[in-house]
Design an enzyme around this catalytic site. Structure first.
Site, PDB file in Angstrom:
ATOM      1  N   CYS A  48       0.839  -1.203   0.000  1.00 21.20           N
ATOM      2  CA  CYS A  48       0.000   0.000   0.000  1.00 21.20           C
ATOM      3  C   CYS A  48       0.876   1.255   0.000  1.00 21.20           C
ATOM      4  CB  CYS A  48      -0.924  -0.030   1.220  1.00 21.20           C
ATOM      5  SG  CYS A  48      -1.755   1.530   1.565  1.00 21.20           S
ATOM      6  N   CYS A  51       0.112   3.919   2.663  1.00 18.32           N
ATOM      7  CA  CYS A  51       0.495   3.431   3.994  1.00 18.32           C
ATOM      8  C   CYS A  51       1.933   3.813   4.323  1.00 18.32           C
ATOM      9  CB  CYS A  51       0.345   1.912   4.078  1.00 18.32           C
ATOM     10  SG  CYS A  51      -1.351   1.308   3.906  1.00 18.32           S
TER      11      CYS A  51
END
Length: 311
Positions: A48, A51
């Site tokens: 991600c 993230c």
């Protein structure tokens, strides 16, 4: 705004404040750990992109808070069962990064996606305020006195104290909750709802307000609860009569037997999780919300529910 984040224990180390959490350690580090200090949970994955941006920024903000909040990092790829179980319990974890704030054993706030550092800091500041880290000018002692009065059965006297507190602080979620619970104790359920409906919008989702709503809902159920003995006999005659088991749980709770009610609901959930659109789980959450977060009935009930979901 008072700088709560700068007023906590400066000696807290990063190792104490920020931890990688797994399915095995979630209850201890997040649910139990948030009883005293709020815990922000960062749901992330190695693939991600956002993230990778949000994680370090959140860690920096938590470190800056110096113990006012803690952080748990959960890799959803490595803890898929945990993420799925939490989603089943109502957390919207369909996309990551998702950050969920826990306090006193339950989620109280969240956001999704990467945010600017200033908004992350503001999120933690609000969370610390929710935890009651600001000075209250002595109102905390008055709240404790009113709560003790209520526990001892002096609901009318307690109501006067809670009302006086609201005269000093009209955004006190504990005082609104306490006043509503006084009306519940006096059998004045409509008045209790009116108190909560009059709370300012910014505190309408505070844990104390939600707990009072749950108590009102349970009190209304109690007005229509059936006889325990007859319902128990019906369940014993046919253990798969799930409606009778649900009605028995309501009757047990109305009779003051919260632990027994939780056990019946857990058994119902074990037999059929989706019965009546998940009514057993919804009723469990209502009971949990109505009790204090550190009540043994809540702690044991949540653990047993998690074990059923994980099984």
């Amino acid at each position: 705004m008072m700088d709560i984040l700068g007023g906590a224990d400066a000696a807290a180390s990063a190792g104490d404040l920020i931890k990688d959490v797994t399915e095995e350690t979630f209850m201890a580090e997040v649910v139990d750990g948030s009883m005293e200090v709020p815990v922000v949970v960062d749901f992330w994955a190695p693939w991600c992109g956002p993230c990778k941006t949000l994680g370090p920024m959140l860690e920096a903000a938590v470190t800056k808070a110096k113990g006012a909040v803690k952080m748990a990092k959960i890799n959803v790829d490595e803890n898929q069962r945990l993420a799925a179980a939490l989603a089943q319990q109502g957390l919207p974890l369909q996309s990551i990064p998702s950050v969920v704030a826990f306090y006193q054993g339950r989620p109280v706030d969240m956001f999704q996606g990467a945010l600017p550092q200033s908004e992350i800091d503001a999120f933690l500041q609000k969370l610390a305020e929710t935890a009651g880290s600001t000075a209250d000018g002595g109102l905390g002692e008055a709240l404790e006195t009113a709560e003790q009065m209520l526990e001892e059965g002096a609901a009318s006297d307690a109501a006067q104290v809670f009302a006086a507190i609201l005269g000093e602080d009209d955004k006190s979620a504990p005082a609104y909750s306490g006043l509503a619970r006084c009306h519940v104790a006096m059998g004045e359920l409509d008045q209790a709802e009116a108190v909560l409906n009059g709370a300012p919008a910014e505190i309408s989702t505070a844990p104390e307000i939600e707990a009072a709503h749950a108590q009102i809902e349970l009190a209304r159920q109690a007005e229509n609860a059936g006889p325990v003995a007859e319902l128990r006999a019906a369940v014993e005659a046919d253990p798969d009569n799930l409606q009778a088991r649900f009605d028995l749980a309501q009757a047990l709770h109305a009779a003051g037997e919260a632990e027994a009610a939780v056990e019946e609901l857990l058994e119902l959930f074990r037999r059929d999780r989706e019965w009546n659109d998940g009514a057993a789980k919804a009723q469990l959450f209502t009971i949990f919300e109505a009790l204090k977060p550190n009540d043994p009935v809540v702690l044991n009930g949540r653990r047993k529910l998690s074990s059923i979901i994980f099984a």
